[in-house]
Every structure is written in C-alpha cells, then in structure tokens.
Design a protein around this motif. Structure first.
Motif, PDB file in Angstrom:
ATOM      1  N   GLY A  45       0.296  -1.064   0.130  1.00  0.00           N
ATOM      2  CA  GLY A  45       0.530   0.183   0.109  1.00  0.00           C
ATOM      3  C   GLY A  45       0.927   1.109  -0.524  1.00  0.00           C
ATOM      4  N   ARG A  46       0.851   2.391  -0.792  1.00  0.00           N
ATOM      5  CA  ARG A  46       1.401   3.297  -1.070  1.00  0.00           C
ATOM      6  C   ARG A  46       0.030   4.814  -0.465  1.00  0.00           C
ATOM      7  N   ASP A  47       0.871   5.603  -0.230  1.00  0.00           N
ATOM      8  CA  ASP A  47      -0.268   6.859  -0.172  1.00  0.00           C
ATOM      9  C   ASP A  47       0.267   7.896  -1.500  1.00  0.00           C
ATOM     10  N   LEU A  48      -0.743   8.294  -2.199  1.00  0.00           N
ATOM     11  CA  LEU A  48      -0.997   8.679  -3.073  1.00  0.00           C
ATOM     12  C   LEU A  48      -1.803  10.219  -3.357  1.00  0.00           C
ATOM     13  N   ALA A  49      -1.966  10.287  -2.350  1.00  0.00           N
ATOM     14  CA  ALA A  49      -2.238  11.741  -2.030  1.00  0.00           C
ATOM     15  C   ALA A  49      -2.754  12.034  -0.657  1.00  0.00           C
ATOM     16  N   ARG A  73      -6.206  12.271   0.110  1.00  0.00           N
ATOM     17  CA  ARG A  73      -7.049  11.150   0.683  1.00  0.00           C
ATOM     18  C   ARG A  73      -7.291   9.685  -0.506  1.00  0.00           C
ATOM     19  N   TRP A  74      -6.061   9.632  -0.765  1.00  0.00           N
ATOM     20  CA  TRP A  74      -6.023   8.345  -1.476  1.00  0.00           C
ATOM     21  C   TRP A  74      -4.623   7.555  -1.653  1.00  0.00           C
ATOM     22  N   THR A  75      -5.044   6.270  -1.809  1.00  0.00           N
ATOM     23  CA  THR A  75      -3.955   5.529  -1.282  1.00  0.00           C
ATOM     24  C   THR A  75      -4.032   4.412  -2.717  1.00  0.00           C
ATOM     25  N   GLY A  76      -3.142   3.631  -3.177  1.00  0.00           N
ATOM     26  CA  GLY A  76      -3.279   2.449  -3.889  1.00  0.00           C
ATOM     27  C   GLY A  76      -2.046   1.350  -3.393  1.00  0.00           C
ATOM     28  N   LEU A  77      -3.331   0.643  -3.674  1.00  0.00           N
ATOM     29  CA  LEU A  77      -2.769  -0.723  -3.358  1.00  0.00           C
ATOM     30  C   LEU A  77      -2.297  -2.150  -4.881  1.00  0.00           C
ATOM     31  N   ILE A  78      -1.925  -2.619  -4.311  1.00  0.00           N
ATOM     32  CA  ILE A  78      -1.164  -3.559  -4.608  1.00  0.00           C
ATOM     33  C   ILE A  78      -1.256  -4.498  -3.975  1.00  0.00           C
ATOM     34  N   GLN A  79      -2.304  -6.553  -4.445  1.00  0.00           N
ATOM     35  CA  GLN A  79      -2.302  -7.161  -4.310  1.00  0.00           C
ATOM     36  C   GLN A  79      -1.922  -8.559  -4.939  1.00  0.00           C
ATOM     37  N   ALA A 118      -8.206   3.691  -2.838  1.00  0.00           N
ATOM     38  CA  ALA A 118      -8.815   3.796  -1.844  1.00  0.00           C
ATOM     39  C   ALA A 118      -9.184   5.558  -1.454  1.00  0.00           C
ATOM     40  N   TRP A 119     -10.347   5.930  -1.605  1.00  0.00           N
ATOM     41  CA  TRP A 119     -10.861   7.747  -1.290  1.00  0.00           C
ATOM     42  C   TRP A 119     -11.492   7.806   0.334  1.00  0.00           C
ATOM     43  N   GLN A 120     -10.616   8.646   0.434  1.00  0.00           N
ATOM     44  CA  GLN A 120     -11.028   8.956   2.579  1.00  0.00           C
ATOM     45  C   GLN A 120     -11.931   9.619   1.927  1.00  0.00           C
ATOM     46  N   ALA A 121     -12.732   9.569   1.910  1.00  0.00           N
ATOM     47  CA  ALA A 121     -14.560  10.398   2.025  1.00  0.00           C
ATOM     48  C   ALA A 121     -14.504  10.737   3.160  1.00  0.00           C
ATOM     49  N   HIS A 122     -14.450  10.865   4.303  1.00  0.00           N
ATOM     50  CA  HIS A 122     -14.561  11.108   5.859  1.00  0.00           C
ATOM     51  C   HIS A 122     -13.283  10.400   6.724  1.00  0.00           C
ATOM     52  N   GLU A 123     -13.135  10.997   7.831  1.00  0.00           N
ATOM     53  CA  GLU A 123     -12.181   9.938   8.492  1.00  0.00           C
ATOM     54  C   GLU A 123     -12.926   9.002   9.168  1.00  0.00           C
ATOM     55  N   THR A 124     -13.811   8.656   9.077  1.00  0.00           N
ATOM     56  CA  THR A 124     -14.426   7.005   9.322  1.00  0.00           C
ATOM     57  C   THR A 124     -14.796   6.735   8.714  1.00  0.00           C
ATOM     58  N   PHE A 125     -15.061   6.433   7.317  1.00  0.00           N
ATOM     59  CA  PHE A 125     -14.701   5.616   5.714  1.00  0.00           C
ATOM     60  C   PHE A 125     -14.114   5.772   4.499  1.00  0.00           C
ATOM     61  N   GLU A 126     -14.010   5.087   4.515  1.00  0.00           N
ATOM     62  CA  GLU A 126     -13.335   5.069   2.508  1.00  0.00           C
ATOM     63  C   GLU A 126     -14.090   4.268   2.374  1.00  0.00           C
TER      64      GLU A 126
END
Length: 226
Positions: free
Chosen positions: A161-165, A167-173, A193-201
């Motif tokens: 997993g890598r932080d891209l921005a 609110r955005w994280t990229g994953l390779i699995q 993965a997009w973090q829409a809220h601190e409690t929700f992605e």
C-alpha cells in the motif's frame, strides 16, 4: 500500513482480492475501536467464475485490549458453492523489531463445502507487516482444517500500500493458495482507496485470476472505522 493510521490489512486482507477477507494484517486494532468492511466484485469479465466471481465479503475487527484483537469474517466464492464464516482472535507474536511487526491468529467457524455440507473448521494464521515512509507492506498466511471431514485450505497473500495524496491510497495485492478441491489458484489486483471522511473510505479496483478461467472482476468495497 500507513504510519499515520494503522490499516486493517488485512486484509489482511484484508483481502482486497482474497477469496475470503484477508484484511487482518499484523497490526493490532486500537483498544475500543472497530473496523468494518463490506464489499465484493460488482462486475465480471471474460467469463469469470473461478477463482474470481462476485465473492461478497464481510470483515469486522475490534480492539479488545492494546494487544488482543477480536474479529469476524465471512465470504462466498466459486459462484456460491464455497464460503465460510469465522470468529477469531489475533495477538502479537513478538515485539516490533527493526520496523517488522508479527502476529498470530486462531479462529473457529463454519465452511461451506461443494456438496452443500457445512463443516465446523479451525483456522491458524501468521501475519507480518512493515511500515514504510509512505505506506506499508504486509504478508498474511492462513490454513484451515475441518473437524469432521478434515477438509483443508491454505492461502498466502501480499499487499503493498502506498499513500498517493492526502485522501488517496493505492494498493497492489497478490494471493495464491489451494482450495477445497485441492486446486492451486492465484490472483492479482490493483485498487485505489478514497478517504471520503475520517471514518469512511471507499475502495475501487480490478482483480484478475492467473489460474482457472483467468477471468476478472471490478471490486467495490467500503471501509468504516468507529
């Protein structure tokens, strides 16, 4: 996992491209907090049936103490002919050393066999993770053994997993293992993965089977923290 927020992978798995939730990971859930994930493949490509299908999953974990994490996970796979539901606990295996985190897990649940029989099943897992400057690496291995028919399965999956921005994280699995019929399978996938809220992605990705029918799926998944 990310240093600023311990991710659930864990999936294991979380998972994710797993058949079954693999968000677990080696990091303990913070005491008194809960993580919930719901998702699956919402579209299939190239006649995907096995080992990639709609594969709905549910994954929940709760931090009982700073060291003890309790969880429940379930999934369906192989066009609904296989699946499981487990309750489990996870504990650190040894103190963090040089950035490496290790944990072991054990669980008890039910496995749906291909003839429709539901077998009580035990599960044992080993988990490793390492936090990176901008993300994390994780490897999760699990084995299952039925208590009546001695059905057995095993899988290993890795996540980068890598932080891209902000609110955005990229994953390779990637995942490989063997199923109830003894067949060897492998999958690979990527997602955002997009973090829409601190409690929700919200996670959107693509999964591709490297064995079987080599079909693919479009994955949609929600992550909740509370």
């Amino acid at each position: 996992m990310r240093r600023r927020l311990v991710p659930p992978l864990c999936l294991s798995l979380i998972l994710c491209i797993c058949s079954g939730a693999a968000f677990a990971g080696a990091w303990p859930r913070e005491e008194g907090t809960t993580f919930l994930s719901l998702g699956g493949n919402v579209a299939l490509f190239d006649g995907a049936t096995r080992p990639v299908h709609y594969d709905p999953t549910i994954y929940l974990e709760y931090g009982v103490t700073p060291r003890l994490t309790f969880g429940i996970d379930g999934y369906a796979a192989d066009a609904g002919t296989a699946g499981s539901l487990f309750a489990w606990i996870r504990l650190p295996w040894r103190p963090e050393r040089g950035g490496d985190v290790w944990a072991v897990s054990t669980g008890l649940g039910m496995t749906l066999l291909q003839d429709g029989y539901r077998e009580a099943t035990t599960r044992l897992g080993l988990h490793w993770g390492r936090g990176l400057e901008t993300g994390w690496l994780a490897v999760d291995a699990q084995g299952q053994l039925g208590v009546t028919r001695l059905s057995h399965q095993a899988k290993v999956e890795g996540t980068w997993g890598r932080d891209l921005a902000p609110r955005w994280t990229g994953l390779i699995q990637a995942q490989t293992g063997y199923g109830l019929s003894g067949d060897i399978y492998a999958k690979i996938g990527g997602s955002f993965a997009w973090q829409a809220h601190e409690t929700f992605e919200l996670r959107l990705g693509l999964t591709r089977a490297l064995t079987g029918d080599r079909g693919g799926g479009l994955t949609l998944e929600s992550w909740w923290r509370f």
